[in-house]
Design a protein around this motif. Structure first.
Motif, PDB file in Angstrom:
ATOM      1  N   LEU A 211       0.838  -1.200   0.000  1.00 25.64           N
ATOM      2  CA  LEU A 211       0.000   0.000   0.000  1.00 25.64           C
ATOM      3  C   LEU A 211       0.873   1.251   0.000  1.00 25.64           C
ATOM      4  N   ARG A 214       2.213   1.803  -3.428  1.00 21.39           N
ATOM      5  CA  ARG A 214       1.190   2.337  -4.325  1.00 21.39           C
ATOM      6  C   ARG A 214       0.990   3.828  -4.079  1.00 21.39           C
ATOM      7  N   ILE A 215       1.007   4.217  -2.813  1.00 24.24           N
ATOM      8  CA  ILE A 215       0.842   5.630  -2.477  1.00 24.24           C
ATOM      9  C   ILE A 215       2.013   6.446  -3.002  1.00 24.24           C
ATOM     10  N   TYR A 218       1.591   6.931  -6.654  1.00 21.78           N
ATOM     11  CA  TYR A 218       0.504   7.884  -6.922  1.00 21.78           C
ATOM     12  C   TYR A 218       0.988   9.318  -6.711  1.00 21.78           C
ATOM     13  N   HIS A 236      -8.348   8.263  -2.846  1.00 20.27           N
ATOM     14  CA  HIS A 236      -8.022   7.459  -4.022  1.00 20.27           C
ATOM     15  C   HIS A 236      -7.701   6.019  -3.630  1.00 20.27           C
ATOM     16  N   HIS A 237      -7.103   5.816  -2.449  1.00 20.67           N
ATOM     17  CA  HIS A 237      -6.694   4.473  -2.042  1.00 20.67           C
ATOM     18  C   HIS A 237      -7.703   3.836  -1.075  1.00 20.67           C
ATOM     19  N   HIS A 238      -8.868   4.475  -0.904  1.00 19.09           N
ATOM     20  CA  HIS A 238      -9.974   3.907  -0.120  1.00 19.09           C
ATOM     21  C   HIS A 238      -9.557   3.643   1.324  1.00 19.09           C
ATOM     22  N   LEU A 244      -3.707   6.909   6.574  1.00 24.46           N
ATOM     23  CA  LEU A 244      -2.594   7.403   5.758  1.00 24.46           C
ATOM     24  C   LEU A 244      -1.494   7.978   6.648  1.00 24.46           C
TER      25      LEU A 244
END
Length: 330
Positions: A211, A214-215, A218, A236-238, A244
């Motif tokens: 995760l 991915r962040i 992004y 965006h990442h739900h 976060l």
């Protein structure tokens, strides 16, 4: 490492020795033995290992005898930069094009063949030790020699990591390389898991690292958006904004500080880029996501102890001095 420094009659044998040492022993054959060329670059990430190869058309065959001779006990995941590349292992036989990812095991025979397209075939490979991969080996073996499209989602993130690793690793402190290896292993595990059991979660630690990767990807893709911030990233990442921030507690910077630093780094590189020499500083600042030139100038001076204009002047004056010194030698 390159065949350019090896006499032409010895190049194929030298390349076979290199491949046996860096990947696995296998028999190589080619119709280009008289003018064979190859380049290789490898980086050790402690546990994981990534290598880039560019080679003339050839065919490689790993036999049961080769497996008995040496088996490092893992998988090689590889990204094709230009194809086609044929891979056969077990019951599967695939032809891979640019942008495809495939997997082969070091514990079983295989055949690979690089087509003659008039240019060197380029691959990026990543070694995944079986004991470090948090997936059932019997299930992973179902993916051997299968074409694994990687142009969207987790595949695109893994592709970006592999394609950019050579350049980025060269700028990393040695202590950072094991962390890169951990990230790479987690991305590869998530990518493979998505092709096996999309609904099955990875172990907790791996899930969090994937995760986070991915962040990071992004953020890098959206630095030019002045609205980029914790709320946008979390949505965006739900995940919640609180989740976060918890992820970033393991890092030396907050989410906002990370965005600001990466914007400054990109803008700093732009200011020293000769191709952008005539682009106004304000335009560069806005293109990297700063809302005003004044905000950019204050942040730049605070980070680098000089103004954007002074940095640009230093960059190009240093380039001119280098050119002048090199001129008489040319």
């Amino acid at each position: 490492m390159s065949t350019d420094l090896v006499p032409k009659p010895d190049r194929l044998a030298w390349w076979a020795h290199l491949s046996a040492h860096e990947i696995v022993p296998l028999a190589l054959s080619t119709e280009h033995a008289d003018d064979f060329r190859g380049r290789a670059y490898s980086v050790d990430l402690t546990g994981a290992r990534v290598a880039e190869y560019a080679t003339s058309p050839l065919k490689g065959r790993r036999t049961p005898a080769h497996v008995r001779r040496h088996d490092p006990g893992g998988y090689w995941l590889f990204l094709v930069h230009n194809g086609p590349v044929r891979l056969e292992q077990g019951r599967d036989d695939s032809v891979l094009e640019a942008g495809d990812i495939a997997l082969f095991s070091t514990s079983h025979p295989f055949v690979t063949e690089f087509a003659d397209t008039g240019e060197l075939t380029r691959l990026t490979l990543m070694f995944l030790p079986k004991e470090a991969l948090p997936l059932p080996h019997g299930k992973v073996d179902r993916l051997l020699a299968r074409k694994l499209p990687a142009r969207t989602g987790m595949g695109a993130i893994l592709t970006g990591f592999l394609a950019g690793l050579r350049e980025q690793a060269a700028a990393c402190h040695p202590a950072e390389l094991p962390r890169l290896g951990t990230i790479g292993m987690d991305l590869a595990a998530a990518f493979l898991a998505g092709h096996l059991e999309p609904d099955r979660p990875l172990p907790g630690g791996s899930h969090h690292r994937v995760l986070a990767a991915r962040i990071d990807a992004y953020i890098d893709r959206h630095l030019g958006d002045p609205g980029l911030g914790p709320a946008v990233i979390a949505a965006h990442h739900h995940i919640s904004v609180r989740t976060l921030h918890v992820l970033f507690q393991q890092r030396p910077e907050t989410v906002s500080a990370t965005i600001r630093r990466r914007r400054l780094e990109r803008a700093r590189a732009d200011l020293a880029d000769p191709r952008l020499r005539d682009r106004p500083i304000g335009e560069i600042a806005l293109g990297r996501g700063f809302r005003t030139t004044a905000d950019f100038s204050r942040a730049f001076r605070a980070a680098y102890d000089l103004s954007p204009r002074e940095h640009r002047q230093q960059a190009f004056s240093g380039r001119r001095e280098t050119t002048q010194l090199a001129g008489p030698l040319a």
